[in-house]
Design a protein around this motif. Structure first.
Motif, PDB file in Angstrom:
ATOM      1  N   TRP A 110       1.106  -1.202  -0.045  1.00  0.00           N
ATOM      2  CA  TRP A 110       0.097   0.151  -0.012  1.00  0.00           C
ATOM      3  C   TRP A 110       0.894   1.157  -0.117  1.00  0.00           C
ATOM      4  O   TRP A 110       1.728   1.422   0.939  1.00  0.00           O
ATOM      5  CB  TRP A 110      -1.060  -0.094   1.336  1.00  0.00           C
ATOM      6  N   VAL A 111       0.599   2.245  -0.946  1.00  0.00           N
ATOM      7  CA  VAL A 111       1.814   3.199  -1.203  1.00  0.00           C
ATOM      8  C   VAL A 111       1.285   4.436  -0.428  1.00  0.00           C
ATOM      9  O   VAL A 111       1.760   4.969   0.119  1.00  0.00           O
ATOM     10  CB  VAL A 111       1.958   3.420  -2.732  1.00  0.00           C
ATOM     11  N   SER A 112      -0.029   4.800  -0.894  1.00  0.00           N
ATOM     12  CA  SER A 112      -0.627   5.997  -0.434  1.00  0.00           C
ATOM     13  C   SER A 112      -1.919   6.291  -0.779  1.00  0.00           C
ATOM     14  O   SER A 112      -2.749   5.551  -1.582  1.00  0.00           O
ATOM     15  CB  SER A 112       0.205   7.213  -0.937  1.00  0.00           C
ATOM     16  N   HIS A 113      -2.806   7.442  -0.329  1.00  0.00           N
ATOM     17  CA  HIS A 113      -3.969   7.765  -0.860  1.00  0.00           C
ATOM     18  C   HIS A 113      -3.714   9.311  -1.363  1.00  0.00           C
ATOM     19  O   HIS A 113      -3.194  10.158  -0.930  1.00  0.00           O
ATOM     20  CB  HIS A 113      -4.946   8.084   0.278  1.00  0.00           C
ATOM     21  N   GLU A 114      -3.760   9.186  -2.769  1.00  0.00           N
ATOM     22  CA  GLU A 114      -3.710  10.272  -3.540  1.00  0.00           C
ATOM     23  C   GLU A 114      -4.912  11.357  -4.044  1.00  0.00           C
ATOM     24  O   GLU A 114      -5.912  10.593  -3.981  1.00  0.00           O
ATOM     25  CB  GLU A 114      -2.941  10.168  -4.895  1.00  0.00           C
ATOM     26  N   ARG A 115      -4.623  12.527  -3.612  1.00  0.00           N
ATOM     27  CA  ARG A 115      -5.734  13.435  -3.945  1.00  0.00           C
ATOM     28  C   ARG A 115      -5.553  13.718  -5.531  1.00  0.00           C
ATOM     29  O   ARG A 115      -4.880  14.268  -6.117  1.00  0.00           O
ATOM     30  CB  ARG A 115      -5.562  14.688  -3.066  1.00  0.00           C
ATOM     31  N   VAL A 116      -6.822  13.245  -6.048  1.00  0.00           N
ATOM     32  CA  VAL A 116      -6.707  13.431  -7.530  1.00  0.00           C
ATOM     33  C   VAL A 116      -7.718  14.593  -7.911  1.00  0.00           C
ATOM     34  O   VAL A 116      -8.786  14.609  -7.557  1.00  0.00           O
ATOM     35  CB  VAL A 116      -7.442  12.215  -8.203  1.00  0.00           C
ATOM     36  N   VAL A 184       1.988  10.394  -8.298  1.00  0.00           N
ATOM     37  CA  VAL A 184       1.948   9.551  -6.910  1.00  0.00           C
ATOM     38  C   VAL A 184       3.207   9.963  -6.114  1.00  0.00           C
ATOM     39  O   VAL A 184       4.560   9.734  -6.470  1.00  0.00           O
ATOM     40  CB  VAL A 184       2.114   8.093  -7.250  1.00  0.00           C
ATOM     41  N   LYS A 185       3.033  10.585  -4.929  1.00  0.00           N
ATOM     42  CA  LYS A 185       3.865  10.811  -4.058  1.00  0.00           C
ATOM     43  C   LYS A 185       5.291  11.685  -4.603  1.00  0.00           C
ATOM     44  O   LYS A 185       6.179  11.792  -4.305  1.00  0.00           O
ATOM     45  CB  LYS A 185       4.568   9.567  -3.105  1.00  0.00           C
ATOM     46  N   GLY A 186       4.534  12.700  -5.603  1.00  0.00           N
ATOM     47  CA  GLY A 186       5.548  13.526  -5.915  1.00  0.00           C
ATOM     48  C   GLY A 186       6.172  13.035  -7.477  1.00  0.00           C
ATOM     49  O   GLY A 186       6.958  13.789  -8.126  1.00  0.00           O
ATOM     50  N   MET A 224      11.675   0.428  -4.402  1.00  0.00           N
ATOM     51  CA  MET A 224      12.951   0.936  -4.475  1.00  0.00           C
ATOM     52  C   MET A 224      12.737   2.773  -4.136  1.00  0.00           C
ATOM     53  O   MET A 224      13.626   3.249  -3.433  1.00  0.00           O
ATOM     54  CB  MET A 224      13.450   1.105  -5.739  1.00  0.00           C
ATOM     55  N   ARG A 225      11.687   3.489  -4.532  1.00  0.00           N
ATOM     56  CA  ARG A 225      11.460   4.877  -4.206  1.00  0.00           C
ATOM     57  C   ARG A 225      11.051   5.238  -2.804  1.00  0.00           C
ATOM     58  O   ARG A 225      11.430   5.838  -2.259  1.00  0.00           O
ATOM     59  CB  ARG A 225      10.484   5.235  -5.304  1.00  0.00           C
ATOM     60  N   TYR A 226      10.159   4.270  -2.187  1.00  0.00           N
ATOM     61  CA  TYR A 226       9.405   4.717  -1.136  1.00  0.00           C
ATOM     62  C   TYR A 226       9.817   3.708   0.085  1.00  0.00           C
ATOM     63  O   TYR A 226       9.396   4.162   1.122  1.00  0.00           O
ATOM     64  CB  TYR A 226       7.676   4.502  -1.443  1.00  0.00           C
TER      65      TYR A 226
END
Length: 412
Positions: A110-116, A184-186, A224-226
């Motif tokens: 689970w990565v994030s909840h993104e505001r779209v 996603v997260k920038g 890798m990124r998060y």
């Protein structure tokens, strides 16, 4: 042969008796008619109520789904817990190659909840990092573009598959999302696929809305990124055949033990218990509501018994004449039992007709377009009604069979 002949003679007499006393016969059938109609209608309601649960269960993976999740290391292994790297992407690759009975497998983060935000409003959407198999495990379909593939995983690609709700909110009608970007997260991810829109309205609400509100990215890229490591939250897998479930669980456990050096920092769960829970709940509903309907059938049986006793009192002289002419007690018994069965059978038949009307009315009232008349419930209701006719006719038939012919001939 004589038994069959007497039964059909009784059926013929029963039909004649019903025709001769239409109102009385119809009143005796009311309990059976209402009981059968209520039983079938209630079973239809239960089937409709449980259908959504069964569909939701299947759409979320069904009984073929297996989950591997993290768990705390047992106390006796606490000192050597560092020998295991925990739940990782490498575990999923190892299981994929070691357990051929698995059809699909996907670790998940689970990565994030993104505001779209978009041209048609704004919303929040969950972002998950997965293998491409996760689409098949969740019974999703790609409507446009392509799914995530193994090359995306190995190349740490910045690509994404989005749900239909993302496409609807962000882009104008007719605009193609393929090739555009989602943040996603920038970080920017190029959209390579859009999933099919899912909709099933229950009670004015789309119960499949969650399938439309998803963003998927490659799990290796997210790790890798998060995260900075190859750890995952869960590993989902789906077996080819549910009959092989126990074998697959055993093989998965062996593979995980090798990957984790025997450290029990994971647990494997199946959905067999959940399936049994659904079945038990459905059976309780059917037993509860069906029991109420069966009471009406038993009341109908009492009505049939009363009518048959009245019929016998009216036909005592006829019974005496038949016995004087050589009819056996068994012939008299079979005649009146057949008449009782005819009444219950016709009551059950009219109940089936009424049940179809009741289910149609309930379908309109509840707005349940998929509600149907369960054929097996109709058969059970008919069998119950005939059985009650037999049981209700035994005592009056025995009473008629035991009449003394001399006494019967003298009866006024």
């Amino acid at each position: 042969m004589n038994f069959i002949f007497e039964f059909f003679v009784g059926v013929s007499n029963g039909l004649g008796e019903i025709w001769s006393h239409k109102i009385r016969s119809m009143l005796s059938m009311v309990g059976i008619i209402l009981g059968c109609a209520a039983l079938v209608a209630m079973m239809s309601v239960v089937d409709n109520l449980m259908k959504d649960s069964r569909q939701a269960f299947e759409e979320s993976g069904g009984v073929e789904l297996i989950e591997v999740v993290r768990q705390d290391v047992p106390d006796e292994q606490a000192d050597i817990a560092s020998l295991s790297k925990g739940l990782t992407i490498d575990d999923a690759y190892a299981i994929r190659y070691a357990v051929p009975l698995i059809e699909y497998i996907s670790p998940q983060i689970w990565v994030s909840h993104e505001r779209v935000r978009g041209k048609r409003g704004r919303t929040w959407m969950p972002v998950f990092a997965i293998f491409g198999d996760n689409v098949d495990i969740g019974q999703l379909e790609i409507e446009r573009g392509r799914n995530l593939c193994e090359l995306d995983m190995r190349s740490y690609a910045s690509v994404a598959v989005v749900g239909s709700e993302y496409a609807r909110v962000v882009f104008a009608p007719g605009e193609d999302p393929i090739g555009k970007f989602v943040r996603v997260k920038g970080s920017l991810y190029q959209i390579v696929g859009v999933m099919k829109h899912y909709e099933r309205i229950v009670g004015g609400r789309n119960v499949l809305a969650r399938k439309n509100r998803l963003i998927y990215i490659p799990i290796t890229t997210a790790a890798m990124r998060y995260r900075g490591d190859r750890g995952v939250n869960t590993i989902y897998m789906k077996v080819r055949d549910a009959r092989n479930l126990s074998d697959v669980v055993s093989q998965v456990e062996n593979t995980m033990n090798q990957m984790h050096n025997g450290i029990q920092d994971f647990s494997i769960t199946t959905r067999e218990a959940e399936l049994e829970k659904y079945k038990a709940r459905e059976m309780k509903w059917k037993m509860g509501l069906g029991g109420v309907a069966l009471i009406s059938l038993f009341v109908g049986g009492i009505g049939i018994m009363n009518v048959m006793l009245a019929v016998i009192n009216e036909r005592i002289r006829e019974i005496g004449v038949r016995k004087a002419l050589g009819a056996r007690s068994s012939d008299i018994f079979m005649q009146f039992l057949a008449e009782s069965v005819v009444i219950s059978f016709l009551g059950g038949l009219f109940g089936m007709i009424l049940s179809v009307a009741l289910v149609f009315a309930l379908k309109q009232i509840l707005g349940a377009e998929e509600m149907a008349v369960p054929f097996d419930s109709m058969m059970y209701a008919m069998l119950f009604s005939i059985s009650i006719g037999i049981v209700s006719g035994v005592y009056p038939s025995l009473r008629a069979a035991r009449l003394d012919p001399i006494t019967a001939l003298r009866y006024e």
